[in-house]
Design a protein around this motif. Structure first.
Motif, PDB file in Angstrom:
ATOM      1  N   ALA A   1      -6.452  12.666  -1.216  1.00 35.85           N
ATOM      2  CA  ALA A   1      -6.553  12.063   0.110  1.00 35.85           C
ATOM      3  C   ALA A   1      -5.552  12.618   1.111  1.00 35.85           C
ATOM      4  O   ALA A   1      -5.717  12.399   2.313  1.00 35.85           O
ATOM      5  CB  ALA A   1      -6.357  10.547  -0.003  1.00 35.85           C
ATOM      6  N   GLY A   2      -4.497  13.265   0.669  1.00 33.89           N
ATOM      7  CA  GLY A   2      -3.508  13.783   1.595  1.00 33.89           C
ATOM      8  C   GLY A   2      -2.617  12.693   2.161  1.00 33.89           C
ATOM      9  O   GLY A   2      -2.534  11.585   1.632  1.00 33.89           O
ATOM     10  N   LEU A   3      -1.963  12.992   3.278  1.00 29.55           N
ATOM     11  CA  LEU A   3      -0.987  12.070   3.873  1.00 29.55           C
ATOM     12  C   LEU A   3      -1.635  10.935   4.655  1.00 29.55           C
ATOM     13  O   LEU A   3      -0.947  10.032   5.125  1.00 29.55           O
ATOM     14  CB  LEU A   3      -0.040  12.847   4.801  1.00 29.55           C
ATOM     15  N   GLY A   4      -2.952  10.950   4.790  1.00 34.91           N
ATOM     16  CA  GLY A   4      -3.642   9.917   5.552  1.00 34.91           C
ATOM     17  C   GLY A   4      -3.514   8.528   4.954  1.00 34.91           C
ATOM     18  O   GLY A   4      -3.743   7.527   5.641  1.00 34.91           O
ATOM     19  N   VAL A   5      -3.124   8.448   3.661  1.00 40.15           N
ATOM     20  CA  VAL A   5      -3.019   7.132   3.022  1.00 40.15           C
ATOM     21  C   VAL A   5      -1.859   6.319   3.596  1.00 40.15           C
ATOM     22  O   VAL A   5      -1.836   5.094   3.461  1.00 40.15           O
ATOM     23  CB  VAL A   5      -2.840   7.279   1.500  1.00 40.15           C
ATOM     24  N   ALA A   6      -0.892   6.987   4.246  1.00 38.91           N
ATOM     25  CA  ALA A   6       0.265   6.266   4.792  1.00 38.91           C
ATOM     26  C   ALA A   6      -0.172   5.229   5.816  1.00 38.91           C
ATOM     27  O   ALA A   6       0.360   4.116   5.867  1.00 38.91           O
ATOM     28  CB  ALA A   6       1.259   7.247   5.412  1.00 38.91           C
ATOM     29  N   GLY A   7      -1.145   5.568   6.635  1.00 35.34           N
ATOM     30  CA  GLY A   7      -1.630   4.636   7.637  1.00 35.34           C
ATOM     31  C   GLY A   7      -2.274   3.408   7.014  1.00 35.34           C
ATOM     32  O   GLY A   7      -2.087   2.282   7.504  1.00 35.34           O
TER      33      GLY A   7
ATOM     34  N   HIS B   1      -1.012  -0.435   7.345  1.00 33.39           N
ATOM     35  CA  HIS B   1      -1.952  -1.479   7.772  1.00 33.39           C
ATOM     36  C   HIS B   1      -1.935  -2.643   6.785  1.00 33.39           C
ATOM     37  O   HIS B   1      -1.933  -3.819   7.192  1.00 33.39           O
ATOM     38  CB  HIS B   1      -3.355  -0.885   7.879  1.00 33.39           C
ATOM     39  N   TYR B   2      -1.894  -2.324   5.505  1.00 29.47           N
ATOM     40  CA  TYR B   2      -1.826  -3.367   4.468  1.00 29.47           C
ATOM     41  C   TYR B   2      -0.569  -4.224   4.624  1.00 29.47           C
ATOM     42  O   TYR B   2      -0.634  -5.462   4.607  1.00 29.47           O
ATOM     43  CB  TYR B   2      -1.854  -2.717   3.082  1.00 29.47           C
ATOM     44  N   VAL B   3       0.582  -3.572   4.804  1.00 32.06           N
ATOM     45  CA  VAL B   3       1.843  -4.308   4.968  1.00 32.06           C
ATOM     46  C   VAL B   3       1.763  -5.222   6.187  1.00 32.06           C
ATOM     47  O   VAL B   3       2.185  -6.389   6.149  1.00 32.06           O
ATOM     48  CB  VAL B   3       3.029  -3.328   5.092  1.00 32.06           C
ATOM     49  N   ALA B   4       1.194  -4.727   7.279  1.00 33.78           N
ATOM     50  CA  ALA B   4       1.100  -5.518   8.503  1.00 33.78           C
ATOM     51  C   ALA B   4       0.214  -6.743   8.301  1.00 33.78           C
ATOM     52  O   ALA B   4       0.551  -7.851   8.739  1.00 33.78           O
ATOM     53  CB  ALA B   4       0.548  -4.646   9.639  1.00 33.78           C
TER      54      ALA B   4
ATOM     55  N   ALA C   1      -3.844 -12.715   0.472  1.00 31.56           N
ATOM     56  CA  ALA C   1      -3.943 -11.658   1.478  1.00 31.56           C
ATOM     57  C   ALA C   1      -4.100 -10.298   0.794  1.00 31.56           C
ATOM     58  O   ALA C   1      -4.905  -9.458   1.227  1.00 31.56           O
ATOM     59  CB  ALA C   1      -2.712 -11.664   2.377  1.00 31.56           C
ATOM     60  N   VAL C   2      -3.341 -10.083  -0.280  1.00 34.87           N
ATOM     61  CA  VAL C   2      -3.471  -8.836  -1.043  1.00 34.87           C
ATOM     62  C   VAL C   2      -4.878  -8.697  -1.610  1.00 34.87           C
ATOM     63  O   VAL C   2      -5.518  -7.651  -1.492  1.00 34.87           O
ATOM     64  CB  VAL C   2      -2.426  -8.786  -2.178  1.00 34.87           C
ATOM     65  N   CYS C   3      -5.377  -9.770  -2.229  1.00 32.76           N
ATOM     66  CA  CYS C   3      -6.695  -9.714  -2.876  1.00 32.76           C
ATOM     67  C   CYS C   3      -7.814  -9.516  -1.859  1.00 32.76           C
ATOM     68  O   CYS C   3      -8.760  -8.760  -2.112  1.00 32.76           O
ATOM     69  CB  CYS C   3      -6.932 -10.986  -3.679  1.00 32.76           C
TER      70      CYS C   3
ATOM     71  N   ILE D   1       8.836  -5.111   2.018  1.00 27.38           N
ATOM     72  CA  ILE D   1       8.805  -5.778   3.325  1.00 27.38           C
ATOM     73  C   ILE D   1       8.090  -7.128   3.247  1.00 27.38           C
ATOM     74  O   ILE D   1       8.620  -8.150   3.712  1.00 27.38           O
ATOM     75  CB  ILE D   1       8.171  -4.857   4.390  1.00 27.38           C
ATOM     76  N   PRO D   2       6.880  -7.229   2.672  1.00 28.31           N
ATOM     77  CA  PRO D   2       6.252  -8.550   2.549  1.00 28.31           C
ATOM     78  C   PRO D   2       7.100  -9.543   1.762  1.00 28.31           C
ATOM     79  O   PRO D   2       7.052 -10.746   2.025  1.00 28.31           O
ATOM     80  CB  PRO D   2       4.937  -8.247   1.820  1.00 28.31           C
TER      81      PRO D   2
END
Length: 436
Positions: free
Chosen positions: A229-235, A239-242, A330-332, A398-399
């Motif tokens: 997937a490359g570096l695109g997974v960082a976004g 988003h998940y953390v937010a 929220a994770v699930c 962070i969460p």
């Protein structure tokens, strides 16, 4: 003090796991761009190493949850038997926990509807995760409806249900077993509870051993993600953390309203009372470390008698984790949307019931242990795959801060509510901060 805390963080397992996640994704992305045959050709071996680590975590989930639920139910029953205030506190905890679970489902679905996962980014992230097909109670509930969900609560063969990752059936049996244990003679109940406590402690040691290899396991999984997937997974991870943090921030704001209305005190006074405890929670990420200041603020600012504060707050720290169902659901829900799973009402009910149960079971566990021990069963109960959880575990730092802040806020709100029902009025609280 601050420098020592920073030094402790940079030498902690949490930092090592985050570093492994970043390093794995970056190395994988560079190898993808450079078309390195050594890494790309060995992708299957790399994924297998990560899957072995993931399976080592999964094998402890069901026995750990069962043991912790039994000991948790027995300890709560013993606490309720100690007096009227303790029983009332447990009732308040239960009401708040159920309300938080309903909020968690609505907030999680609402946030993901308003701010959904980018489809391309989601597919890119999943492309690097080893497929992990869950055949569980929740999956049956999604496909066969509410009647199949009800039937799954009491399976004919509990061992087979556990082997098939039927976590909800195991949770229901563990709850029944725990409550039944409270009805037997004390001389029989104590060794039984001691046995399951020993089993749970032993499994926690095993999980700690597995987590020592977390940097290597996460690196292996992240390397596969980076290669595909490359570096695109960082976004997607950001988003998940937010989303998880926003769900918990919403709960914290609701707790202010609950404390104001149910606790019968002004919003400003409650906000000023909890602020110092929240600061300690942010800096330590520990409800236990926040306990002394919570007792002081409850007594001096919330008008809670010393005897009530000294009983209710330690009990809250021991058995009450209001952010557990909120953050875990929220994770699930994020995992569900990530995998394109449409959750039925039955699956949501299964997830909510399991979230309430494991909030009891996860009490007293370290953050990284409780993440998988709590989120894993809920995912399984909802029929969701677990393959992406190690990557989400890596960014749990962070969460986890908001988990602690929410728990501390709820502990003080519940303490005020219990004291308010005993007749402690707002006039018992001072008009100004004694320290000012």
């Amino acid at each position: 003090m601050r420098s020592s805390r920073l030094a402790a963080f940079f030498t902690s397992l949490s930092f090592a796991v985050i570093a492994a996640l970043v390093a794995g994704v970056v190395v994988g992305a560079l190898a993808q761009g450079a078309d390195a045959p050594l890494l790309t050709g060995g992708l299957g071996v790399i994924e297998s190493l990560g899957q072995v680590w993931l399976n080592a975590l999964r094998m402890t989930v069901i026995p750990l949850v069962f043991s912790l639920l039994v000991t948790g139910i027995v300890s709560i029953a013993d606490a309720a038997a100690t007096g009227r205030i303790a029983a009332r506190a447990l009732m308040v905890f239960g009401v708040l926990l159920v309300g938080a679970t309903v909020y968690a489902i609505l907030a999680g679905l609402g946030l993901l509807a308003l701010w959904p996962i980018d489809p391309e980014a989601g597919r890119a992230l999943l492309a690097g995760v080893t497929p992990d097909v869950a055949q569980t109670v929740g999956e049956a509930a999604r496909t066969d409806g509410f009647r199949a969900f009800l039937a799954s609560l009491a399976p004919a063969n509990l061992i087979k249900a556990a082997a098939d990752d039927g976590v909800l059936a195991v949770v229901v049996f563990a709850l029944a077993f725990g409550f039944a244990a409270t009805r037997i003679k004390p001389e029989l109940r104590r060794p039984l509870a001691g046995f399951f406590e020993a089993v749970a402690e032993t499994l926690v040691v095993i999980v700690h051993w597995v987590l020592l290899a977390a940097p290597f396991g996460v690196f292996a999984l992240a390397l596969g993600v980076g290669l595909r997937a490359g570096l695109g997974v960082a976004g997607t991870l950001a988003h998940y953390v937010a989303v998880v943090c926003l769900s918990q921030i919403g709960l914290i704001l609701i707790l202010y309203v609950v404390a104001t209305l149910w606790g019968r005190m002004s919003l400003g006074r409650f906000a000023r009372a909890v602020a110092p405890a929240q600061v300690v929670a942010v800096s330590t990420q520990s409800s236990l470390a926040s306990l002394p200041v919570m007792i002081e603020r409850a007594r001096d600012w919330l008008g809670v008698p010393q005897t009530s504060a000294g009983l209710v707050l330690p009990l809250a720290v021991a058995v009450f984790r209001i952010t557990s169902p909120v953050a875990n659901l929220a994770v699930c829900l994020y995992v569900a949307q990530l995998n394109g799973v449409d959750l039925s009402l039955s699956a949501l009910v299964a997830g909510g019931l399991t979230a309430i149960a494991v909030s009891i079971a996860s009490v007293g566990l370290p953050g990284q242990v409780s993440f998988f021990a709590a989120v894993g069963p809920i995912c399984l109960a909802m029929g969701l795959p677990l393959g992406v959880l190690p990557l989400l575990l890596a960014v749990e730092v962070i969460p986890d801060i908001f988990r602690t802040v929410g728990n501390v806020t709820a502990d003080l709100a519940a303490t005020r509510i219990v004291a308010g029902e005993d007749g402690a009025g707002e006039d018992a609280a001072p008009e100004a901060d004694p320290a000012s």
